[in-house]
Design an enzyme around this catalytic site. Structure first.
Site, PDB file in Angstrom:
ATOM      1  N   ASP A   1      37.705  37.210  29.955  1.00 40.60           N
ATOM      2  CA  ASP A   1      36.519  37.081  30.666  1.00 40.60           C
ATOM      3  C   ASP A   1      36.685  37.795  32.154  1.00 40.60           C
ATOM      4  O   ASP A   1      37.910  38.104  32.608  1.00 40.60           O
ATOM      5  CB  ASP A   1      36.441  35.438  31.338  1.00 40.60           C
ATOM      6  CG  ASP A   1      35.932  34.463  29.957  1.00 40.60           C
ATOM      7  OD1 ASP A   1      35.498  35.386  29.251  1.00 40.60           O
ATOM      8  OD2 ASP A   1      36.508  33.555  30.314  1.00 40.60           O
TER       9      ASP A   1
ATOM     10  N   ASP B   1      40.688  34.471  41.517  1.00 40.75           N
ATOM     11  CA  ASP B   1      41.931  35.385  40.975  1.00 40.75           C
ATOM     12  C   ASP B   1      41.977  36.479  41.873  1.00 40.75           C
ATOM     13  O   ASP B   1      43.101  36.827  41.913  1.00 40.75           O
ATOM     14  CB  ASP B   1      41.462  35.470  39.489  1.00 40.75           C
ATOM     15  CG  ASP B   1      40.985  34.460  38.567  1.00 40.75           C
ATOM     16  OD1 ASP B   1      39.801  34.208  38.119  1.00 40.75           O
ATOM     17  OD2 ASP B   1      41.856  34.082  37.905  1.00 40.75           O
TER      18      ASP B   1
ATOM     19  N   GLU C   1      48.420  39.885  35.912  1.00 43.85           N
ATOM     20  CA  GLU C   1      47.206  39.710  35.067  1.00 43.85           C
ATOM     21  C   GLU C   1      46.070  40.382  35.672  1.00 43.85           C
ATOM     22  O   GLU C   1      45.126  40.948  34.641  1.00 43.85           O
ATOM     23  CB  GLU C   1      46.990  38.224  34.920  1.00 43.85           C
ATOM     24  CG  GLU C   1      46.064  38.018  33.873  1.00 43.85           C
ATOM     25  CD  GLU C   1      45.285  36.733  33.919  1.00 43.85           C
ATOM     26  OE1 GLU C   1      44.585  36.286  32.887  1.00 43.85           O
ATOM     27  OE2 GLU C   1      45.657  35.710  34.670  1.00 43.85           O
ATOM     28  N   GLU C   2      45.880  40.385  36.705  1.00 43.39           N
ATOM     29  CA  GLU C   2      44.534  40.848  37.331  1.00 43.39           C
ATOM     30  C   GLU C   2      44.416  42.410  37.528  1.00 43.39           C
ATOM     31  O   GLU C   2      43.749  43.002  37.915  1.00 43.39           O
ATOM     32  CB  GLU C   2      44.434  40.242  38.804  1.00 43.39           C
ATOM     33  CG  GLU C   2      44.216  38.654  38.788  1.00 43.39           C
ATOM     34  CD  GLU C   2      43.199  38.039  37.823  1.00 43.39           C
ATOM     35  OE1 GLU C   2      41.986  38.894  37.728  1.00 43.39           O
ATOM     36  OE2 GLU C   2      43.647  37.179  37.246  1.00 43.39           O
TER      37      GLU C   2
ATOM     38  N   ASP D   1      50.886  35.940  37.079  1.00 41.09           N
ATOM     39  CA  ASP D   1      49.749  35.351  36.980  1.00 41.09           C
ATOM     40  C   ASP D   1      49.295  34.723  38.004  1.00 41.09           C
ATOM     41  O   ASP D   1      49.759  33.391  38.393  1.00 41.09           O
ATOM     42  CB  ASP D   1      49.712  34.373  35.638  1.00 41.09           C
ATOM     43  CG  ASP D   1      48.090  34.042  35.309  1.00 41.09           C
ATOM     44  OD1 ASP D   1      47.266  34.443  36.180  1.00 41.09           O
ATOM     45  OD2 ASP D   1      48.023  33.447  34.303  1.00 41.09           O
TER      46      ASP D   1
ATOM     47  N   LEU E   1      46.569  33.004  39.566  1.00 42.22           N
ATOM     48  CA  LEU E   1      45.895  31.953  39.327  1.00 42.22           C
ATOM     49  C   LEU E   1      45.669  31.455  37.810  1.00 42.22           C
ATOM     50  O   LEU E   1      44.431  31.505  37.389  1.00 42.22           O
ATOM     51  CB  LEU E   1      44.599  31.968  40.392  1.00 42.22           C
ATOM     52  CG  LEU E   1      43.929  30.426  40.709  1.00 42.22           C
ATOM     53  CD1 LEU E   1      44.842  29.511  41.444  1.00 42.22           C
ATOM     54  CD2 LEU E   1      42.844  30.686  41.339  1.00 42.22           C
ATOM     55  N   ASP E   2      46.670  30.726  37.560  1.00 40.65           N
ATOM     56  CA  ASP E   2      46.388  30.251  36.022  1.00 40.65           C
ATOM     57  C   ASP E   2      45.638  29.320  35.771  1.00 40.65           C
ATOM     58  O   ASP E   2      45.731  28.453  36.409  1.00 40.65           O
ATOM     59  CB  ASP E   2      47.744  30.170  35.341  1.00 40.65           C
ATOM     60  CG  ASP E   2      47.840  29.511  34.146  1.00 40.65           C
ATOM     61  OD1 ASP E   2      47.404  30.165  33.020  1.00 40.65           O
ATOM     62  OD2 ASP E   2      47.748  28.326  33.712  1.00 40.65           O
TER      63      ASP E   2
ATOM     64  N   GLU F   1      53.596  35.180  31.723  1.00 41.47           N
ATOM     65  CA  GLU F   1      53.160  34.011  31.396  1.00 41.47           C
ATOM     66  C   GLU F   1      54.354  33.356  30.481  1.00 41.47           C
ATOM     67  O   GLU F   1      55.212  32.633  31.000  1.00 41.47           O
ATOM     68  CB  GLU F   1      51.988  33.657  30.788  1.00 41.47           C
ATOM     69  CG  GLU F   1      50.867  33.659  31.575  1.00 41.47           C
ATOM     70  CD  GLU F   1      49.511  33.773  30.841  1.00 41.47           C
ATOM     71  OE1 GLU F   1      48.438  33.213  31.348  1.00 41.47           O
ATOM     72  OE2 GLU F   1      49.257  33.914  29.714  1.00 41.47           O
TER      73      GLU F   1
END
Length: 413
Positions: A139, A145, A168-169, A187, A189-190, A350
């Site tokens: 997404d 995020d 991740e972003e 990561d 804001l998991d 993660e």
């Protein structure tokens, strides 16, 4: 109502500070001219049995295990910075400075997640600048995020101790400083898709030493290679859990320890020293709705343990939050297994950090066949199945063989 304390930002090693975000209605921490904390909190400790009773003047009474009191000074309270500093594990000045800025970033994200103003930031699936959708390939990141990512990046820059951040972003690692001794993978804001339902979320991070032998390479190449280190090279790892309490759980290679944010002082207080995951639990955490997509081995394992016919003769219960940090935190404390059997979770930021924490607590992290920390990453956003939990539960699960879900009908990856 207790006043909200002012938290002073950590000192910056840079004269300029990049803007974190531009949303005019967002306050990630109370402005100094709006809130203040004039009351001085005092700590008084007495003991009874195996517990130390610490009375916080004007706040109430909190129970602190005697093991915590033995790690601290006269007041019986050990903060995160006490613990990682010279009075605790002696992590080294550079790592202490980095942790100071990283825990400050987590406090800001905790305030952001809990803010009533965040509702305007999580409506729809907006994209970042120029339509960017982040590196995860799923997404489009929600603005929370992105803001969390910027908060962490700014804090790492201000620390002066980080060469590379991989997130991740971001599609690629960000080179921050030529002389920073550390590499941070994160990561930011998991579980962010759960925020509008007030379900717990978290921040995951791992810390490596910079590979100085790569310093001669071009910037992009050395940033990438520094970020793809094996989990066996981790110096420290942890997560922040944003829930009914804000928990900072970390390991520096000598056990796993959890600290709870005391909102009256702004400190993370050591509340769970030397967490030991039970060798066997009675809980499994997985999306049971996908049962008929699972391979035979995993279905057989779940059927067996929930009927109480496994090696542990009690019926297992299902507990699934669908927030990786929250599911793992419960598993660390109560035992059992938290899992996602399909190629979904990311190895670098993660699976590796969380497996490091679980192993330091006496448990095991696996992809269903191999030890997570022994897997060499080949790309930044590499995905894999992830199984984390109690040692005996994990060994029993792996004994069923076919537990990795390689076919994903109905999923968009």
């Amino acid at each position: 109502m207790q006043p909200i304390p002012t938290v002073t930002p950590p000192p910056s090693s840079s004269s300029s500070r990049p803007p974190l975000f531009s949303h005019s209605n967002l306050h990630t921490f109370p402005p100094r001219n709006q809130f203040s904390c004039s009351r001085t909190t005092s700590y008084h400790t007495r003991t009874r049995g195996s517990m130390a009773f610490s009375s916080l003047s004007g706040v109430g009474v909190r129970l602190i295990p005697r093991a915590v009191a033995s790690l601290s000074g006269e007041n019986g309270v050990s903060t995160l910075m006490d613990y990682v500093g010279k009075g605790g594990i002696g992590a080294g000045d550079d790592l202490v400075v980095l942790l100071y800025h990283l825990q400050y970033a987590c406090k800001r994200i905790a305030a952001l997640v809990a803010s009533p103003f965040n509702s305007s930031l999580i409506i729809g699936k907006q994209v970042g600048p120029a339509g960017a959708t982040g590196g995860s390939g799923r997404d489009a990141p929600k603005p929370l995020d992105i803001v969390s990512n910027e908060i962490i990046l700014s804090s790492l820059r201000n620390s002066g101790k980080v060469a590379v951040m991989a997130s991740e972003e971001d599609d690629a690692p960000i080179w921050i400083s030529d002389d920073g001794p550390f590499v941070v993978v994160t990561d930011p804001l998991d579980g962010s898709r759960n925020i509008d339902a007030s379900i717990p979320t978290g921040t995951i991070f791992g810390i490596y030493n910079r590979l100085v032998e790569l310093d001669h390479l071009p910037m992009e190449e050395k940033a990438q290679l520094n970020s793809l280190q094996s989990g066996t090279r981790l110096v420290a790892a942890g997560y922040a859990l944003y829930s009914s309490a804000t928990i900072f759980c970390a390991s520096f290679g000598s056990g796993t320890h959890a600290f709870t944010l005391d909102h009256s002082t702004g400190d993370f207080i050591l509340t769970h020293p030397n967490i030991k995951i039970p060798p066997r639990g009675q809980i499994y955490s997985v999306n049971d709705a996908r049962y008929f997509d699972w391979p035979e081995g995993l279905r057989k394992y779940i059927d067996t343990v929930r009927q109480g016919k496994g090696k542990y003769p009690k019926k297992y219960s299902a507990r699934y939050i669908c927030s990786l940090v929250a599911d793992l935190h419960r598993t660390l404390l109560y035992g059992g297994v938290a899992m996602n059997p399909r190629d979904h979770l990311r190895l670098v930021y993660e699976a590796n950090p969380l497996s490091f924490l679980v192993e330091q607590a006496g448990g095991k992290g696996s992809d269903g066949k191999n030890r997570i920390l022994s897997i060499q990453p080949v790309k930044l956003h590499q995905r894999l199945p992830l199984f984390l939990g109690s040692l005996e539960d994990m060994e029993e699960l792996e004994s069923y063989g076919d537990v990795q879900q390689k076919v994903n009908p109905g999923y968009e990856v």
